[in-house]
Scaffold this motif. Sequence first.
Motif, short mmCIF file in Angstrom:
data_model
loop_
_atom_site.label_atom_id
_atom_site.label_comp_id
_atom_site.label_asym_id
_atom_site.label_seq_id
_atom_site.Cartn_x
_atom_site.Cartn_y
_atom_site.Cartn_z
N ILE A 49 31.26 -41.19 56.72
CA ILE A 49 32.13 -41.47 55.58
C ILE A 49 31.61 -40.68 54.39
O ILE A 49 30.42 -40.76 54.06
N LEU A 50 32.49 -39.90 53.78
CA LEU A 50 32.12 -39.17 52.56
C LEU A 50 33.01 -39.62 51.41
O LEU A 50 34.20 -39.85 51.61
N ARG A 51 32.39 -39.74 50.23
CA ARG A 51 33.18 -39.94 49.01
C ARG A 51 33.04 -38.63 48.23
O ARG A 51 31.96 -38.30 47.76
N GLY A 52 34.10 -37.84 48.18
CA GLY A 52 33.98 -36.48 47.64
C GLY A 52 32.96 -35.73 48.48
O GLY A 52 33.04 -35.72 49.70
N ASN A 53 31.94 -35.13 47.81
CA ASN A 53 30.91 -34.40 48.55
C ASN A 53 29.70 -35.27 48.92
O ASN A 53 28.70 -34.78 49.43
N ASN A 54 29.78 -36.56 48.62
CA ASN A 54 28.63 -37.44 48.87
C ASN A 54 28.74 -38.16 50.21
O ASN A 54 29.77 -38.76 50.51
N VAL A 55 27.65 -38.12 50.96
CA VAL A 55 27.64 -38.80 52.25
C VAL A 55 27.30 -40.28 52.04
O VAL A 55 26.23 -40.60 51.52
N LEU A 56 28.21 -41.15 52.44
CA LEU A 56 27.93 -42.59 52.36
C LEU A 56 27.33 -43.08 53.67
O LEU A 56 26.54 -44.02 53.70
N SER A 57 27.71 -42.45 54.78
CA SER A 57 27.10 -42.78 56.07
C SER A 57 27.34 -41.62 57.03
O SER A 57 28.30 -40.86 56.87
N ASN A 58 26.44 -41.47 58.00
CA ASN A 58 26.57 -40.38 58.99
C ASN A 58 25.88 -40.89 60.26
O ASN A 58 24.67 -40.81 60.39
N VAL A 59 26.67 -41.47 61.15
CA VAL A 59 26.12 -42.14 62.34
C VAL A 59 26.29 -41.22 63.55
O VAL A 59 27.36 -40.67 63.77
N ILE A 60 25.21 -41.05 64.32
CA ILE A 60 25.28 -40.17 65.50
C ILE A 60 24.76 -40.92 66.72
O ILE A 60 23.65 -41.46 66.69
N ALA A 61 25.56 -40.95 67.79
CA ALA A 61 25.08 -41.51 69.07
C ALA A 61 24.84 -40.34 70.01
O ALA A 61 25.78 -39.64 70.39
N ASN A 62 23.57 -40.09 70.33
CA ASN A 62 23.24 -39.00 71.28
C ASN A 62 23.44 -39.52 72.68
O ASN A 62 23.28 -40.70 72.94
N ALA A 94 29.33 -35.66 59.32
CA ALA A 94 29.38 -35.41 57.88
C ALA A 94 29.92 -34.00 57.62
O ALA A 94 30.68 -33.75 56.69
N MET A 95 29.53 -33.06 58.50
CA MET A 95 29.99 -31.67 58.31
C MET A 95 31.51 -31.57 58.56
O MET A 95 32.18 -30.74 57.98
N ILE A 96 32.02 -32.42 59.45
CA ILE A 96 33.47 -32.40 59.74
C ILE A 96 34.21 -33.03 58.56
O ILE A 96 35.26 -32.55 58.13
#
Length: 335
Positions: free
Chosen positions: A20-33, A307-309
């Motif tokens: 989840i991003l608010r503008g350019n700020n990352v609020l969360s970035n969850v990754i399941a490998n 986050a990059m997407i």
Amino acid sequence: MNKTIILGIESSCDDTSAAILRGNNVLSNVIANQKVHEKYGGVVPELASRAHQQNIIPVVEEAISKANIKINEIDAIAYTNGPGLMGSLLVGSSFAKGFSLGLNIPLISVNHMHGHILSHFINDDEMKKPEFPFLCLTVSGGHTQIVLVETHLKMKIIGQTIDDAAGEAFDKSAKVLGLKYPGGPLIDKYSLDGDVHKFTFGKPKIKNLDFSFSGLKTSIMNLINKEMMKDSEFINQNLNHLCASIQHSIVEILIDKILKASKQTGIKNIAIAGGVSANSYLRKRLSYMDEHNIYIPKFEYCTDNAAMIAIAGYYKYLNNDYAMLNEVASARLKF
Ligand code: KG4
Ligand code: ZN
């Protein structure tokens, strides 16, 4: 303060990620490998898509909960539309379409490689944003490209691999050494105690800005086969030196070409992106290039992440560039 909230979804290969991003700020970035591929020495597409199906809802729920937002605050959903594994892409794209329809919010399709490049525009104290125009060396498990980036949305490839990607060169070399998949990070780790000049491997002779790594792989295999015939303990006794020498060869090929591209275009702003940009030796080599402005992403934004997407989706959102529900995911999506 910019209040646009974007949910990003990445599922092109073997990582299921939501951010989840608010503008350019990352609020969360969850990754399941997905650990399931380790024992096969590479990603098994069918297992990857099944794991994405299991992971996608819990990962999105965690991203929304960590961001501390309500689901109806999300303004748009951005997802990876390719390139990647078809079965994997379909899980993310189907989810995104259902989500957009259910919440009646815009759908934004993102090229995975654009996402890697635009990760540089995430707000973070440890990262400075590249100035336009810049050259981006985009190095991952599936791609190796030099991209001339003119704006957030205008970019073109000026050089690319004609055979293996740089990440593949790392992973295939690691496999020859008996290391687990993905071998790139392991080669990086073992190299720390090795001599980069202990073994030398042939360099490709490609005149333009393209890359080739298949000769290197053959050169490594020839050395290993020859030495193992003489001494079956050769790899074990030389693992650190082998890793350091292989890593040095791959990184030199990358640095030579980006310097050549810089000379040809006159552009001194150089960024790196993609999984291989996490490589410590590549990062160190670039940091010595005083005559250039070097932009290196934070580790968490190098390998695949949503986050990059979401940031790429944010720039498309600002441009009202939305996808239709009938947009088709593409394993070989054009740049
Ligand atoms: O961008 P990415 O996460 O996935 C693709 O889009 O392919 O890149 C994965 C690749 C793998 O080949 C992996 O071995 C490589 O990035 N990689 C590294 C390192 N970390 C990841 N290669 C060398 N050194 C590293 N530290
Ligand atoms: Zn990637």
